[in-house]
Design an enzyme around this catalytic site. Structure first.
Site, PDB file in Angstrom:
ATOM      1  N   CYS A 197       1.051  -0.963   0.295  1.00 50.31           N
ATOM      2  CA  CYS A 197      -0.233  -0.218  -0.058  1.00 50.31           C
ATOM      3  C   CYS A 197       0.684   1.072   0.093  1.00 50.31           C
ATOM      4  O   CYS A 197       0.692   2.589  -0.639  1.00 50.31           O
ATOM      5  CB  CYS A 197      -0.441  -0.280   0.883  1.00 50.31           C
ATOM      6  SG  CYS A 197      -1.004  -0.463   2.598  1.00 50.31           S
ATOM      7  N   ARG A 226       6.802 -10.778   6.122  1.00 45.22           N
ATOM      8  CA  ARG A 226       6.413 -10.692   7.447  1.00 45.22           C
ATOM      9  C   ARG A 226       7.706 -11.949   8.186  1.00 45.22           C
ATOM     10  O   ARG A 226       7.732 -13.334   8.006  1.00 45.22           O
ATOM     11  CB  ARG A 226       5.363 -10.875   7.127  1.00 45.22           C
ATOM     12  CG  ARG A 226       4.156  -9.956   6.248  1.00 45.22           C
ATOM     13  CD  ARG A 226       3.234 -10.145   6.772  1.00 45.22           C
ATOM     14  NE  ARG A 226       2.436  -9.312   5.944  1.00 45.22           N
ATOM     15  CZ  ARG A 226       0.751  -9.175   5.431  1.00 45.22           C
ATOM     16  NH1 ARG A 226      -0.311  -9.862   6.402  1.00 45.22           N
ATOM     17  NH2 ARG A 226      -0.044  -8.108   4.304  1.00 45.22           N
ATOM     18  N   GLN A 244       1.405 -11.870  -2.886  1.00 40.04           N
ATOM     19  CA  GLN A 244      -0.094 -11.147  -2.788  1.00 40.04           C
ATOM     20  C   GLN A 244      -0.704 -10.723  -3.726  1.00 40.04           C
ATOM     21  O   GLN A 244      -0.110 -10.208  -3.870  1.00 40.04           O
ATOM     22  CB  GLN A 244      -1.259 -10.581  -1.429  1.00 40.04           C
ATOM     23  CG  GLN A 244      -1.553 -10.153  -0.981  1.00 40.04           C
ATOM     24  CD  GLN A 244      -1.718  -9.716   0.589  1.00 40.04           C
ATOM     25  OE1 GLN A 244      -2.024 -10.335   1.730  1.00 40.04           O
ATOM     26  NE2 GLN A 244      -2.163  -8.307   0.863  1.00 40.04           N
ATOM     27  N   ASP A 246      -2.422  -8.088  -4.373  1.00 34.68           N
ATOM     28  CA  ASP A 246      -2.226  -7.146  -4.158  1.00 34.68           C
ATOM     29  C   ASP A 246      -3.435  -6.233  -4.540  1.00 34.68           C
ATOM     30  O   ASP A 246      -3.130  -5.586  -5.782  1.00 34.68           O
ATOM     31  CB  ASP A 246      -1.483  -6.825  -3.363  1.00 34.68           C
ATOM     32  CG  ASP A 246      -1.479  -5.525  -1.776  1.00 34.68           C
ATOM     33  OD1 ASP A 246      -2.737  -5.922  -1.195  1.00 34.68           O
ATOM     34  OD2 ASP A 246      -0.467  -5.820  -1.098  1.00 34.68           O
ATOM     35  N   HIS A 248      -5.719  -1.765  -5.114  1.00 36.73           N
ATOM     36  CA  HIS A 248      -5.683  -0.567  -4.668  1.00 36.73           C
ATOM     37  C   HIS A 248      -6.502   0.294  -4.913  1.00 36.73           C
ATOM     38  O   HIS A 248      -6.208   0.454  -6.266  1.00 36.73           O
ATOM     39  CB  HIS A 248      -4.303  -0.068  -3.885  1.00 36.73           C
ATOM     40  CG  HIS A 248      -3.455  -1.032  -2.122  1.00 36.73           C
ATOM     41  ND1 HIS A 248      -2.478  -1.715  -2.570  1.00 36.73           N
ATOM     42  CD2 HIS A 248      -3.969  -1.173  -1.439  1.00 36.73           C
ATOM     43  CE1 HIS A 248      -2.091  -2.051  -1.904  1.00 36.73           C
ATOM     44  NE2 HIS A 248      -3.049  -2.033  -0.425  1.00 36.73           N
ATOM     45  N   LYS A 330     -12.327  -4.550   8.002  1.00 39.09           N
ATOM     46  CA  LYS A 330     -12.060  -4.540   6.972  1.00 39.09           C
ATOM     47  C   LYS A 330     -13.697  -6.317   6.377  1.00 39.09           C
ATOM     48  O   LYS A 330     -13.510  -6.132   7.552  1.00 39.09           O
ATOM     49  CB  LYS A 330     -10.703  -5.460   6.757  1.00 39.09           C
ATOM     50  CG  LYS A 330     -10.629  -6.623   8.303  1.00 39.09           C
ATOM     51  CD  LYS A 330      -8.731  -7.325   7.924  1.00 39.09           C
ATOM     52  CE  LYS A 330      -9.009  -7.691   9.140  1.00 39.09           C
ATOM     53  NZ  LYS A 330      -7.128  -8.926   9.468  1.00 39.09           N
ATOM     54  N   HIS A 394      -8.313  -1.218   0.374  1.00 37.18           N
ATOM     55  CA  HIS A 394      -7.228  -2.384   0.200  1.00 37.18           C
ATOM     56  C   HIS A 394      -8.364  -3.463  -0.771  1.00 37.18           C
ATOM     57  O   HIS A 394      -9.178  -3.592   0.053  1.00 37.18           O
ATOM     58  CB  HIS A 394      -6.311  -2.881   1.586  1.00 37.18           C
ATOM     59  CG  HIS A 394      -5.912  -1.434   1.838  1.00 37.18           C
ATOM     60  ND1 HIS A 394      -5.047  -1.271   1.794  1.00 37.18           N
ATOM     61  CD2 HIS A 394      -6.381  -0.530   2.086  1.00 37.18           C
ATOM     62  CE1 HIS A 394      -4.111  -0.576   2.565  1.00 37.18           C
ATOM     63  NE2 HIS A 394      -5.669  -0.047   2.804  1.00 37.18           N
TER      64      HIS A 394
END
Length: 572
Positions: A197, A226, A244, A246, A248, A330, A394
């Site tokens: 992000c 992570r 991921q 991902d 946005h 979320k 997200h």
């Protein structure tokens, strides 16, 4: 030792277990449950009669083979056992929590990515690439350093002292641009990105934006890191390095509801395509401490997510109070693994905070009304443009691709549909005779379209995994081994196929499609390419036309090519 009684002695036997038998047995075998009075005291016998038809015998033989395969694969509830058995991935102490994907596993991984990429144009996403490592100043600006630092990998760059030591030891020329020393004056601290992000925020801020440009949707598959504790690491479901899907979305306040609806529709379509309908939806709300932003902003975001869930899903959804991210509430998608344990996969998160922290704005007339999501089109068209902060959504459909792949393998017990399978088709030769082996290779080239030697190959050229087993083993052994390997389609070629080609009736191949997960869909596609093919009587077992004692169908090579193309195009 006394011999077993003959069939004549059995007919004379007064025992109740024999008295009701009026015809001659076919053979006698040991059984611990029935005792004959004329038999030795420690010997038990039972009689089996050959009353089944030839078709039933063949069917029983097939059921026995499948039972043996299922018994041998009882460990298919665990993706780690599946990964070892099918050579999909491995882990190594040299890099804990970072799986090594082998060619077969990489194929599944890349197919999932290709599937999502194929949907991105329809849903308006454009793919980007951002750096793997950022200075700690960026993570402090985003809030991750204060709220997520313990779960990040910190990296230390070159310091001035290190640079001076290298200069003094003549490793670096003393004549350097002034910027080199200035850049190294402070100890550089970096962090491997745990999410994309902040990088996407920098991309949005790189240009001047208008309300006409929004929504802007970025997508990325870059690896993330992570720092999970070592005791929590487990196969592909809990790792330190992962990818991921991902995404946005930067949108106007008036577009938030529509973008959440589209994201939920995207998730529902993907999970239905992958035949994963047993998932649970959870709304996670504001944590008690450590959150950023005002309570009013959080309440507004939570209300919008609740409305989206009510409008898009008839099923019930749960609330986890206090489980939201530090920057916003979320919606999480929850799937179960083979042992019943729940895992989060996809997610939709509403964020009013990061755009403010990165000073993201776009220009719009009547900025006060625009910021509230109200219609300003009736206002003065000559109104001065003002700056408005966008809303950030997200979005991840599959979440961690590694985790999703593990759950997919366990849900399907490693028998993935054809389009996703690493073992799509096996061509088995009835014997290892040279002309049959040569014919099998010709069949493979015909299906793949490799008979043409033109290079470069087209981007959309067929790319299927087809293996030829031309060993000297019997065809029965080859079929059993192919089923254990989880091939979706098993093709058999022999003299009858070669003879047909030689006689001008065309190249043919006998196909067994009983390993396909969705039998009804598979046989409907067979009916399309070869009208009149017998469809299965049951959903989970094809009993159509048979060859060599197995359910299947005989196709010419053009029909086989069409079938494989349809299986891929329809995600069957």
């Amino acid at each position: 030792m006394r011999p077993l009684p003959t069939s004549r002695a059995l007919r004379r036997c007064p025992s109740p277990c024999i008295a009701k038998i009026s015809h001659k047995p076919s053979f006698v075998s040991i059984n611990p449950y029935i005792q004959c009075c004329n038999a030795p005291p420690t010997v038990f016998i039972t009689k089996y009669f050959s009353t089944t038809s030839r078709y039933e015998k063949r069917k029983n033989r097939q059921l026995y083979q499948e039972e043996q395969i299922n018994n041998a694969d009882s460990s298919l509830q665990d993706h780690r056992a599946i990964g070892t058995k099918q050579s999909l991935f491995l882990t190594h102490p040299s890099s804990p929590g970072a799986p090594f994907f082998q060619p077969a596993g990489t194929r599944i991984f890349q197919k999932l990515i290709a599937f999502l990429r194929g949907q991105y144009p329809y849903f308006g996403f454009r793919e980007v690439l951002t750096p793997m490592i950022y200075k700690d100043s960026l993570w402090k600006q985003s809030g991750h350093w204060d709220n997520y630092k313990d779960d990040m990998f910190a990296v230390v760059g070159n310091s001035l002292q290190t640079l001076e030591q290298e200069i003094s030891s003549s490793k670096i020329d003393r004549v350097q641009p002034a910027g080199v020393l200035n850049e190294a004056e402070e100890l550089e601290k970096y962090g491997l990105k745990p999410m994309n992000c902040p990088g996407h925020c920098l991309l949005f801020r790189s240009q001047r934006r208008s309300y006409r440009d929004l929504p802007i949707r970025y997508a990325e598959f870059s690896p993330l890191h992570r720092n999970e504790i070592s005791g929590a690491l487990s196969g592909l479901t809990r790792v330190r390095r992962f990818h991921q899907d991902d995404g946005h979305i930067f949108c106007r306040p008036s577009q938030v509801a529509k973008e959440i609806d589209k994201s939920l529709a995207f998730i529902r379509m993907v999970y239905e395509t992958l035949n994963l309908n047993d998932y649970r939806l959870v709304l996670s709300t504001r944590p008690a401490t450590g959150y950023i932003g005002t309570i009013d902003e959080w309440d507004r975001a939570e209300h919008q997510l609740k409305m989206a869930l009510d409008n898009n899903f008839n099923t019930e959804w749960d609330i986890k109070a206090g489980e939201g991210a530090f920057y916003g509430p979320k919606i999480d998608i929850i799937l179960r693994d083979g042992q019943g344990k729940e895992h989060q996969t996809g997610t939709i998160q509403l964020d009013f905070q990061l755009p403010k922290r990165f000073d993201l704005t776009y220009e719009s007339p009547s900025p006060e009304l625009e910021a509230k999501g109200e219609d300003w089109k009736g206002t003065d068209p000559g109104a001065i443009l003002g700056k408005v902060v966008p809303v950030m959504v997200h979005r991840a459909v599959l979440g961690s691709l590694e985790r999703f792949m593990a759950l997919l393998l366990e849900q399907h017990k490693s028998q993935l549909p054809f389009w996703l399978s690493p073992n799509q088709m096996a061509i088995l030769t009835v014997s290892d005779k040279e002309h049959i082996v040569a014919y099998a290779r010709t069949v493979k080239e015909e299906i793949l379209g490799h008979r043409s030697k033109r290079l470069p190959r087209r981007l959309e050229a067929a790319n299927y995994e087809i293996h030829i087993d031309d060993s000297a083993e019997s065809i029965a052994r080859k079929i059993v081994q192919a089923k254990k390997t989880r091939y979706n389609i098993i093709g058999v070629v022999g003299n009858r196929n070669v003879t047909g080609a030689d006689s001008g009736t065309g190249h043919t191949i006998d196909l067994d499609v009983s390993a396909q997960p969705d039998q009804l869909k598979t046989w409907s596609l067979i009916e399309q390419v070869k009208p009149g093919s017998r469809a299965p009587r049951k959903r989970d077992r094809g009993v159509g036309s048979s060859f060599r004692g197995l359910p299947g169908v005989r196709l010419d090579l053009s029909q086989c090519r069409d079938l494989i193309r349809l299986l891929s195009e329809t995600y069957a």
